[in-house]
Each structure stands twice: as C-alpha cells, then as structure tokens.
Scaffold this motif. Structure first.
Motif, short mmCIF file in Angstrom:
data_model
loop_
_atom_site.label_atom_id
_atom_site.label_comp_id
_atom_site.label_asym_id
_atom_site.label_seq_id
_atom_site.Cartn_x
_atom_site.Cartn_y
_atom_site.Cartn_z
N GLY A 1 0.82 -1.20 0.00
CA GLY A 1 0.00 0.00 0.00
C GLY A 1 0.85 1.25 0.00
O GLY A 1 2.07 1.20 0.08
N ALA A 2 0.19 2.37 -0.10
CA ALA A 2 0.88 3.65 -0.10
C ALA A 2 1.45 3.93 1.28
O ALA A 2 0.87 3.58 2.30
N SER A 3 2.60 4.60 1.29
CA SER A 3 3.16 5.04 2.56
C SER A 3 2.48 6.35 2.94
O SER A 3 1.81 7.00 2.13
N ALA A 4 2.68 6.75 4.18
CA ALA A 4 2.11 8.03 4.63
C ALA A 4 2.66 9.17 3.79
O ALA A 4 1.92 10.09 3.44
N PHE A 5 3.92 9.10 3.42
CA PHE A 5 4.51 10.17 2.61
C PHE A 5 3.91 10.18 1.21
O PHE A 5 3.65 11.24 0.65
N ASP A 6 3.68 8.99 0.62
CA ASP A 6 3.00 8.93 -0.68
C ASP A 6 1.61 9.55 -0.57
O ASP A 6 1.18 10.30 -1.44
N ALA A 7 0.90 9.20 0.49
CA ALA A 7 -0.46 9.71 0.68
C ALA A 7 -0.47 11.23 0.82
O ALA A 7 -1.37 11.90 0.31
N LEU A 8 0.52 11.78 1.50
CA LEU A 8 0.58 13.22 1.72
C LEU A 8 1.04 14.00 0.50
O LEU A 8 0.94 15.23 0.47
N ALA A 9 1.51 13.30 -0.52
CA ALA A 9 2.05 13.98 -1.70
C ALA A 9 0.97 14.61 -2.58
O ALA A 9 1.28 15.45 -3.42
N ASP A 10 -0.27 14.25 -2.38
CA ASP A 10 -1.35 14.72 -3.23
C ASP A 10 -2.17 15.81 -2.53
O ASP A 10 -2.60 15.63 -1.39
N ASP A 11 -2.43 16.91 -3.24
CA ASP A 11 -3.20 18.03 -2.68
C ASP A 11 -4.59 17.61 -2.24
O ASP A 11 -5.07 18.03 -1.17
N THR A 12 -5.26 16.80 -3.04
CA THR A 12 -6.62 16.39 -2.70
C THR A 12 -6.63 15.54 -1.45
O THR A 12 -7.50 15.71 -0.58
N ARG A 13 -5.67 14.64 -1.31
CA ARG A 13 -5.62 13.81 -0.10
C ARG A 13 -5.32 14.66 1.13
O ARG A 13 -5.89 14.43 2.20
N ARG A 14 -4.48 15.66 0.98
CA ARG A 14 -4.23 16.57 2.11
C ARG A 14 -5.51 17.32 2.46
O ARG A 14 -5.80 17.55 3.64
#
Length: 116
Positions: free
Chosen positions: A4-17
């Motif tokens: 799965g995605a790491s927390a850093f991968d997840a935070l890389a996207d504006d929409t997810r933030r």
C-alpha cells in the motif's frame, strides 16, 4: 503495509491533504459529505483518494447501515511529524524556517494564481 501507499505517498497529493484537513476539522464524514466540500472532484474520485489514505493507515472506516464514515488515524500522522522533526532538530519550527528560506515566490504565484 503490504504494497500500500506510505504516509509520505499519501501526503504527496493536494486532494488527499484536503481530505485529511476536512476530517481533522469535522471528525467523521461520508464520501458524499467530503465530495460536497471539495469542488473539483466527485464521490468516485474521493473514494479513490480515501482508498490510498486507508492503505497508508491514515484514515479509518466505520460502517453504520448503508453509510461508511471516515475519520483520521493520528498514529501515522504523528510518525510523519516525528520523522520530520528528526531531520530538523527537536522542532518543526526549524523546518518552517528552512522552507521559508527556500520558498520561490514566483513558483507559488504561478501555482496559486496570486501576486505578492
């Protein structure tokens, strides 16, 4: 997390933030409620973003009847903050200072369509 995605991968996207910020602000929201707060995407796109965040362990899902409610899981976020703190000393204030020094006002102006 098994591919799965790491927390850093997840935070890389504006929409997810944005999704994370909305969950922080409101506590628990459904996909429909999240999509109502984000103008440029619909429920399907929000669901895709939530999948990435779930895989990263940053949100949790609670089912109630036909609804699924999403909320933050703070542990992975605390891990990210702790890691960033190790890079810049005991505080993220150092990180803020360094990023401010390296900020490119022209790039921000292009990104946000604003002028300083």
């Amino acid at each position: 997390m098994g591919g799965g995605a790491s927390a850093f991968d997840a935070l890389a996207d504006d929409t997810r933030r944005t999704v994370l910020s909305l969950l922080r602000e409101h506590g628990e929201l459904t996909v429909t409620q999240l999509a109502g707060h984000i103008e440029h995407i619909g429920r399907t796109a929000v669901s895709m973003q939530l999948k990435v965040l779930r895989e990263a362990g940053m949100v949790q899902e609670r089912r109630a009847g036909k609804y699924r409610y999403y909320s933050l899981r703070v542990e992975p976020i605390n891990d990210v903050v702790a890691f960033l703190s190790t890079l810049y000393g005991a505080s993220l204030d150092g990180l803020a200072t360094i990023t401010e020094k390296h900020r490119d006002p022209e790039a921000e102006q292009r990104r946000w369509g604003t002028s300083y």
